[in-house]
Design a protein around this motif. Structure first.
Motif, PDB file in Angstrom:
ATOM      1  N   SER A 241      82.940   2.654   6.410  1.00  0.00           N
ATOM      2  CA  SER A 241      81.449   2.313   6.047  1.00  0.00           C
ATOM      3  C   SER A 241      81.147   3.103   5.180  1.00  0.00           C
ATOM      4  O   SER A 241      80.550   2.893   3.807  1.00  0.00           O
ATOM      5  CB  SER A 241      81.063   2.556   7.446  1.00  0.00           C
ATOM      6  N   HIS A 296      82.647  -5.339   4.700  1.00  0.00           N
ATOM      7  CA  HIS A 296      81.096  -4.540   4.477  1.00  0.00           C
ATOM      8  C   HIS A 296      80.400  -5.364   5.021  1.00  0.00           C
ATOM      9  O   HIS A 296      79.242  -4.423   4.984  1.00  0.00           O
ATOM     10  CB  HIS A 296      80.873  -5.025   2.628  1.00  0.00           C
ATOM     11  N   ALA A 299      79.519  -2.517   7.654  1.00  0.00           N
ATOM     12  CA  ALA A 299      79.633  -1.140   7.746  1.00  0.00           C
ATOM     13  C   ALA A 299      78.057  -0.673   7.932  1.00  0.00           C
ATOM     14  O   ALA A 299      77.479  -1.475   8.245  1.00  0.00           O
ATOM     15  CB  ALA A 299      79.412  -0.871   6.138  1.00  0.00           C
TER      16      ALA A 299
END
Length: 344
Positions: A241, A296, A299
């Motif tokens: 993250s 992602h 994240a």
């Protein structure tokens, strides 16, 4: 003009990252370590052109040592982790280095133990090989004087906080040492994965966090514990993250250790904004695309990530813990050596 690509590649980009931090973004940070060590070995006659240098690596140091050997006319053999990807394998082959990878493993401990065992076998079979001992020999501090000089020139005068992966200790520890020798007021903040023995987190495992460059399942003898003021342990989810947020905020595409260092930097600056914060991005994010950046969408935002402040290692817990160093029960305070510093 540079005489070899290694000299050009090693130089970092110095980038301002809001709010009030500076990132040293390297393509291959350990080129400083490898070039400095190899030059010293040649200058002191411990090796000569044509000799074979060997070491274990999760990837970054493999590339660095191969380039250093190419620069100075030495042979290179790497015992690599499974994290050494195809892109790096092809480069090593063309550079003339040889690579053997240990069998796949699910945790850092097994991966590093397998590589160390193989190094021992190779040295018994080939006594003329020179083991670089990146995990143990303080010779790897030498090259980082140039990084300290660069920070001295690029970062305005005043107190600094240096934040980055501990690894062998021959990056953050060395840079802080040379900055302090030059008279700079430096707070050193080390970043570790859970499961690393280096600062006593081996009892808290994180099988997803195979980042051998910032943590260890075996004692690293060139880590000088007394150099560090704060330690952060960050797990895979938070490091991923942090790396995604770093890319989103600044455009810097770097590895997981940079994501963890970015989180630690933001937290430390929130606690004390009287210093200029310099954090290290030791490598690019390319080898983490599939294992990290592809996630992602999962994240976490920066506001959702806060560390557990602890006072002793038995209090460490996922996903992120931090503490002052040394802790109150540290062997350092009792005058007992944790690891033997320096060359072995």
């Amino acid at each position: 003009m540079h005489e070899h690509i290694a000299e050009a590649v090693k130089e970092p980009d110095v980038v301002t990252v809001p709010p009030g931090a500076v990132c040293l973004r390297f393509e291959t940070m350990k080129l400083y370590s490898a070039l400095g060590a190899v030059r010293h070995l040649l200058d002191t006659g411990q090796v000569k052109p044509g000799d074979t240098l060997i070491d274990s690596s999760s990837g970054i140091y493999a590339h660095a040592l191969a380039l250093a050997c190419h620069r100075y006319g030495l042979k290179c053999h790497i015992v690599g982790s499974t994290t050494v990807d195809r892109t790096l394998r092809v480069q090593l082959e063309i550079l003339g280095a040889t690579l053997e990878q240990v069998r796949p493993s699910k945790n850092l401990r097994l991966d590093q133990n397998l590589r160390v065992e193989r190094i021992g076998e190779l040295l018994r079979e080939n006594p003329g090989y020179h083991w670089m001992r990146q995990y143990h020999d303080s010779i790897h501090y030498l090259g980082y004087r140039d990084v300290a000089d660069l920070i001295g020139k690029e970062v305005p005068e005043g107190p600094l906080a240096l934040v980055g992966g501990v690894g062998t200790g021959a990056s953050t520890g060395a840079i802080a040492t040379y900055l302090r020798e030059a008279g700079r007021d430096v707070t050193l903040v080390g970043v570790q994965p859970f499961g690393s023995v280096t600062f006593g987190a081996e009892h808290v495992l994180d099988p997803d966090m195979i980042i051998a460059g910032i943590g260890s399942s075996i004692p690293f003898q060139n880590v000088r514990h007394e150099l560090y003021d704060r330690i952060h342990w960050v797990n895979f989810d938070y490091a991923m993250s942090g790396a995604v947020e770093l890319l989103r905020a600044s455009g810097i595409f770097a590895g997981l250790s940079a994501g963890a260092a970015y989180l630690a930097t933001l937290w430390e600056r929130e606690r004390d904004d009287s210093r200029t914060y310099v954090f290290l991005a030791a490598d690019t994010g390319h080898r983490y695309v599939d294992s990290a950046y592809a996630q992602h969408g999962q994240a976490l935002g920066l506001g959702a990530m806060r560390p557990h402040e602890v006072t002793e290692q038995h209090e460490l817990r996922h996903p992120w813990s931090t503490m002052d160093w040394p802790p109150s029960d540290s062997a350092l305070l009792r005058g007992e050596p944790l690891l033997v510093p320096g060359a072995v």
